[in-house]
Design an enzyme around this catalytic site. Structure first.
Site, PDB file in Angstrom:
ATOM      1  N   GLN A 171      -5.202  -1.608   9.679  1.00  0.00           N
ATOM      2  CA  GLN A 171      -5.005  -2.943   9.103  1.00  0.00           C
ATOM      3  C   GLN A 171      -5.536  -4.027  10.039  1.00  0.00           C
ATOM      4  OE1 GLN A 171      -3.722  -3.577   5.999  1.00  0.00           O
ATOM      5  NE2 GLN A 171      -4.301  -5.693   6.368  1.00  0.00           N
ATOM      6  N   ASP A 217     -11.703   2.598   3.635  1.00  0.00           N
ATOM      7  CA  ASP A 217     -11.949   1.155   3.563  1.00  0.00           C
ATOM      8  C   ASP A 217     -13.435   0.846   3.410  1.00  0.00           C
ATOM      9  OD1 ASP A 217      -9.992  -0.746   3.362  1.00  0.00           O
ATOM     10  OD2 ASP A 217      -9.608  -0.918   5.504  1.00  0.00           O
ATOM     11  N   LYS A 247       0.832  -1.203   0.000  1.00  0.00           N
ATOM     12  CA  LYS A 247       0.000   0.000   0.000  1.00  0.00           C
ATOM     13  C   LYS A 247       0.866   1.252   0.000  1.00  0.00           C
ATOM     14  CE  LYS A 247      -3.918  -2.083   2.437  1.00  0.00           C
ATOM     15  NZ  LYS A 247      -4.587  -2.270   3.745  1.00  0.00           N
TER      16      LYS A 247
END
Length: 291
Positions: A98, A121, A54
């Site tokens: 995460q 997200d 990422k």
């Protein structure tokens, strides 16, 4: 094999290129670079690789990347305080915590603490509600990538019958909402679905997101259907999806491979959401149809 292989890696590369061009235009106009903050708690090897990828993709797109790596024994209050500070930071347009988190951390509480307008997200209940009611918000990246691949392959999806196998909050449920918004007729199937094979056989679009290696057999696929395999499972034979690729490819019109299909779309869509967030927060017009 008769099916066309849907090259998610190539599509994602094109999407990242369009995002980078939009970011460059923003910066040339004097705006700051969109900023993505990623929080990693602990040292899970798979998560560490994902976060590293990422970071590389964010920098390559011309965006600002903020990484926060916390030890595995970090307390809940510390993670919550970090999220609060990122919510208030004007340089941060997107926040991603995460998963999975260590057992002492309440993941739901952390995700709820993220500002919905920075929730790139798309996991916050506010964004889930926005999606369900057709309001602007953020959609989880993997489902968004699936729909992009389907529209690139099929064009208009209206009227097609779609079966989504899997009902998670991360993929199955939001994907069903996206397909409904595209005027598909949608069935969400799962472990308790009666005659799963029969349900799948009537579908023009099959999306597999169950996390079980090669669970969906080739003979279950309607001839000419398009198959999107979200699964990625490690087996003694290597990485495989949730669909029996060889069997499905002999009857489907198009299918995503594993790896190289849906996977590359997730990070590309994360960058897309971060750019959209930056433009919305700055009041800058953006043609989201290009993304």
């Amino acid at each position: 094999m008769s099916a066309q292989i849907i090259d998610g890696k190539a599509f994602a590369a094109g999407l990242r290129g369009r995002i980078a061009a939009q970011v460059a235009t923003l910066r040339e106009a004097g705006a700051r670079a969109p900023g993505l903050a990623v929080v990693l708690v602990g040292d899970d090897p798979a998560s560490a690789v994902y976060v590293r990828n990422k970071h590389k993709a964010t920098i390559a797109a011309g965006m600002a990347s903020f990484e926060y790596r916390l030890p595995a024994d970090t307390a809940q209050d510390e993670v919550m305080a970090l999220v609060a500070s990122l919510n208030a930071d004007p340089a941060v347009d997107g926040i991603l915590v995460q998963l999975p988190l260590p057992p002492q951390i309440d993941a739901d509480a952390v995700l709820l603490a993220i500002d919905p307008d920075k929730d790139v997200d798309g996991f916050h209940p506010v964004n889930a509600g926005r999606l369900a009611t057709g309001l602007p918000g953020f959609v989880p990246c993997t489902p968004l990538g699936c729909v992009m691949l389907l529209k690139d392959q099929l064009g208009d999806l209206a009227g097609l019958e779609a079966v989504v196998v899997g009902r998670s909050n991360i993929v199955g449920k939001p994907l069903a909402q996206l397909l409904i918004a595209e005027s598909c007729t949608v069935t969400v199937a799962h472990s308790k679905t009666r005659d799963l094979a029969g349900v799948i056989r009537r579908a023009d679009i099959v999306v597999a997101a169950v996390g079980r290696p090669e669970m969906i057999k080739g003979e279950w696929i309607k001839p000419g259907a398009v198959v999107i395999d979200v699964g990625i499972n490690r087996t003694e034979a290597g990485l495989v999806g949730d669909v029996d690729f060889g069997g499905a490819a002999s009857v489907a019109s198009a299918i995503t491979p594993v790896p190289g299909g849906v996977g590359p779309m997730t990070i590309a869509c994360l960058l897309r959401n971060t750019l959209v967030s930056a433009c919305r927060r700055a009041g800058v017009a953006l043609d989201e149809t290009l993304l």
